[in-house]
Design an enzyme around this catalytic site. Structure first.
Site, short mmCIF file in Angstrom:
data_model
loop_
_atom_site.label_atom_id
_atom_site.label_comp_id
_atom_site.label_asym_id
_atom_site.label_seq_id
_atom_site.Cartn_x
_atom_site.Cartn_y
_atom_site.Cartn_z
N CYS A 72 16.70 23.74 51.37
CA CYS A 72 17.52 24.95 51.30
C CYS A 72 16.69 26.15 51.74
CB CYS A 72 18.01 25.15 49.88
SG CYS A 72 18.95 26.66 49.66
N GLN A 286 30.93 17.92 32.13
CA GLN A 286 29.57 17.70 32.61
C GLN A 286 29.50 17.89 34.13
OE1 GLN A 286 26.87 17.06 30.89
NE2 GLN A 286 27.70 16.69 28.86
N CYS A 418 18.70 18.54 25.44
CA CYS A 418 18.46 19.15 26.75
C CYS A 418 17.19 20.00 26.71
CB CYS A 418 19.67 19.98 27.18
SG CYS A 418 20.14 21.20 25.97
N1 SAH Z 1 28.20 15.95 24.03
C1 SAH Z 1 28.96 17.06 24.50
C2 SAH Z 1 28.13 18.24 24.96
C3 SAH Z 1 27.19 18.77 24.00
S1 SAH Z 1 26.54 20.32 24.52
C4 SAH Z 1 29.82 16.65 25.67
O1 SAH Z 1 29.50 15.71 26.33
O2 SAH Z 1 30.79 17.33 25.93
C5 SAH Z 1 26.35 21.12 22.98
C6 SAH Z 1 27.65 21.49 22.29
O3 SAH Z 1 27.34 22.06 21.02
C7 SAH Z 1 28.48 22.53 23.02
O4 SAH Z 1 29.77 22.01 23.20
C8 SAH Z 1 28.49 23.74 22.06
O5 SAH Z 1 29.71 24.43 22.07
C9 SAH Z 1 28.29 23.08 20.72
N2 SAH Z 1 27.68 23.88 19.65
C10 SAH Z 1 26.79 24.89 19.74
N3 SAH Z 1 26.38 25.29 18.53
C11 SAH Z 1 27.02 24.50 17.61
C12 SAH Z 1 26.99 24.40 16.19
N4 SAH Z 1 26.23 25.20 15.46
N5 SAH Z 1 27.75 23.46 15.61
C13 SAH Z 1 28.53 22.64 16.35
N6 SAH Z 1 28.60 22.69 17.70
C14 SAH Z 1 27.85 23.60 18.33
#
Ligand code: SAH
Length: 461
Positions: A72, A286, A418
């Site tokens: 890029c 995702q 992550c």
């Molecule tokens: N496994 C999920 C993605 C997880 S990403 C999937 O595949 O869709 C992390 C997630 O945690 C996000 O959706 C975010 O909104 C949520 N989140 C953030 N803080 C949180 C909390 N304190 N309690 C519950 N969920 C939370």
């Protein structure tokens, strides 16, 4: 002692966790963006702190054996990719080491005491994203419509003709929208004045189905000649959904609340594994579904389900992991803070005829302790689950949640992360409270960037 503006030649000995090269000058670390381990480079010191400093890469004297030409042309400026100048094999080595280092240094676990599986890389480290979302504007000083990214902290758009991380259909759809804008004299939005119509263009493509969704985020409720936009976009194979999202606020939040569908039913369909998802412009989904399938497949494998288990899936989002698990477990209980994501999770469960998943809206660190306190006398499988799976955002799990998990005493904890640093911090807590790290595995979901996902299995001692 180094001073600002000093110029010197250094050898890059290590990589920082955000993908910068690190050189040591008499033991003093200098962080150098765009330099990679193995380079010998001329650098200029920009900032000197007490224990480390920053320098700018001026010239590469001897390139690292891992150095490659970025494909890029704006890789260094854009900021989306930090590792494009490193071969993909070297990127994978860097990420594998990053996760292991965090586990050893922060997690205080010893390499001999657990199984560290080789990183799962991508088959194709470019063109992997299923979504693009670019602001549109005029090229500075002209009336030429371009899309790209905001340069630094300005309202100026730097043009991105093509994003090498995205599926080629994304650029095709984006170009089609820009040609409609030119033909029908549609104005782009100007962040500085709040005038103009089209703010962002969002495109998504289902990798398994080939269906495409286009959403124009507009400063208004209508566009001129919508039939022309539809006609131009329909020439692209797979075009399934075209919509307008209304955002008339002066804000840098991209999407507004209301979406008007002008073609199709308002969603596209895609699959992760054999689970079907309906994705609307607002849905979280995702961005790399191919690697997500591998990551969640590993989580499922680590959970080792036989069909009898009760499993909690915390931070469940739209229920991707929950639905994966539900097919192999007796019951899954998902918890997520965003109500819309839970609505999607429920809809996705129904769409896949999954009836053994239950979802709760709220903070995991509030919902789970409250549930546990209320029901613990029953000593049911819900309060004594077989497996707890967590997939928290970067900041990791709250300690209140971790301590409740320990009280609930599942045989297995599967932790998807992550951010290796917070994963390691939480692994330390769990290993100090009755759990043992059994396996860990890094998975690359975001080639060319410094991000790395990982999944670990802990079991009760
Ligand atoms: N496994 C999920 C993605 C997880 S990403 C999937 O595949 O869709 C992390 C997630 O945690 C996000 O959706 C975010 O909104 C949520 N989140 C953030 N803080 C949180 C909390 N304190 N309690 C519950 N969920 C939370």
């Amino acid at each position: 002692m180094l001073q600002k503006n000093d110029e010197l030649t250094v050898k890059i000995e290590d990589m920082g966790s955000s993908g910068e090269g690190i050189a040591k000058v008499d033991g003093y670390p200098l962080f150098i963006k765009d330099a990679i381990v193995g380079d010998v480079a001329e650098v200029k010191v920009m900032k000197v702190n007490a224990s480390y400093g920053f320098a700018r890469l001026m010239k590469i004297v001897t390139p690292s054996a891992d150095r490659v030409q970025a494909c890029c042309p704006i890789a260094r400026k854009c900021g989306g990719c930090q590792l494009q100048e490193m071969s993909y094999e070297a990127q994978l080595r860097f990420k594998e080491a990053k996760v292991l280092n965090a586990l050893e240094r922060i997690g205080k676990v010893s390499r001999e005491d657990f199984e560290y599986l080789p990183i799962i890389g991508m088959d194709e480290p470019f063109c992997y994203r299923n979504k693009s979302q670019f602001p549109v504007g005029y090229r500075k000083g002209t009336k030429e419509i371009i899309s790209g990214f905001y340069a630094g902290r300005t309202h100026d758009i730097m043009e991105t003709k093509k994003c090498y991380l995205g599926h080629p259909k994304l650029d095709e759809a984006l170009d089609a929208v820009k040609s409609y804008m030119r033909e029908c004299h549609v104005t782009p939005y100007d962040e500085a004045t709040g005038k103009g119509l089209v703010r962002h263009i969002l495109v998504r493509v289902g990798f398994k189905t080939g269906q495409i969704m286009v959403c124009l985020i507009i400063n208004g409720r209508k566009i001129p000649q919508p039939e022309r936009l539809i006609a131009i976009l329909k020439k692209i194979e797979g075009m399934t959904s075209i919509s307008l999202n209304v955002n008339t606020e002066k804000t840098n939040v991209i999407l507004g609340k209301e979406t008007l569908h002008i073609f199709g039913d308002g969603f596209i369909t895609d699959y992760i594994g054999d689970i079907k998802f309906q994705i609307s412009p607002q849905s979280f989904y995702q961005v790399n579904p191919q690697q997500t399938e591998k990551l969640y497949g590993k989580a499922l494998q680590f959970a080792g389900l036989t069909g009898k288990e009760v499993v909690w899936d915390l931070y469940c989002g739209i229920g991707t992991i929950s639905l994966f698990l539900a097919k192999k477990a007796k019951k899954v209980l998902g918890v997520e803070i965003v109500p819309e994501a839970i609505a999607d999770a429920k809809r996705n469960a129904a769409l896949n005829n999954i009836t053994n998943a239950e979802f709760f809206v709220g903070k995991a660190e509030e919902v789970v302790p409250a549930y546990y306190k209320k029901h613990k006398a029953e000593a049911s499988k819900e309060t004594r689950p077989d497996v707890i799976c967590v997939d928290p955002p970067r900041k990791g799990c709250d300690e209140v949640l971790l301590s409740t998990m320990v009280e609930m005493a599942p045989e297995k904890i599967v932790y998807v992360s992550c951010d290796p640093a917070t994963l390691a911090r939480d692994v330390k807590y769990l290993t100090e409270h009755g759990y043992r790290l059994v396996k860990a595995q890094a998975v690359d979901q975001f080639a060319q960037s410094f991000h790395v996902e990982s999944v670990v299995l802990l079991s009760r001692k």
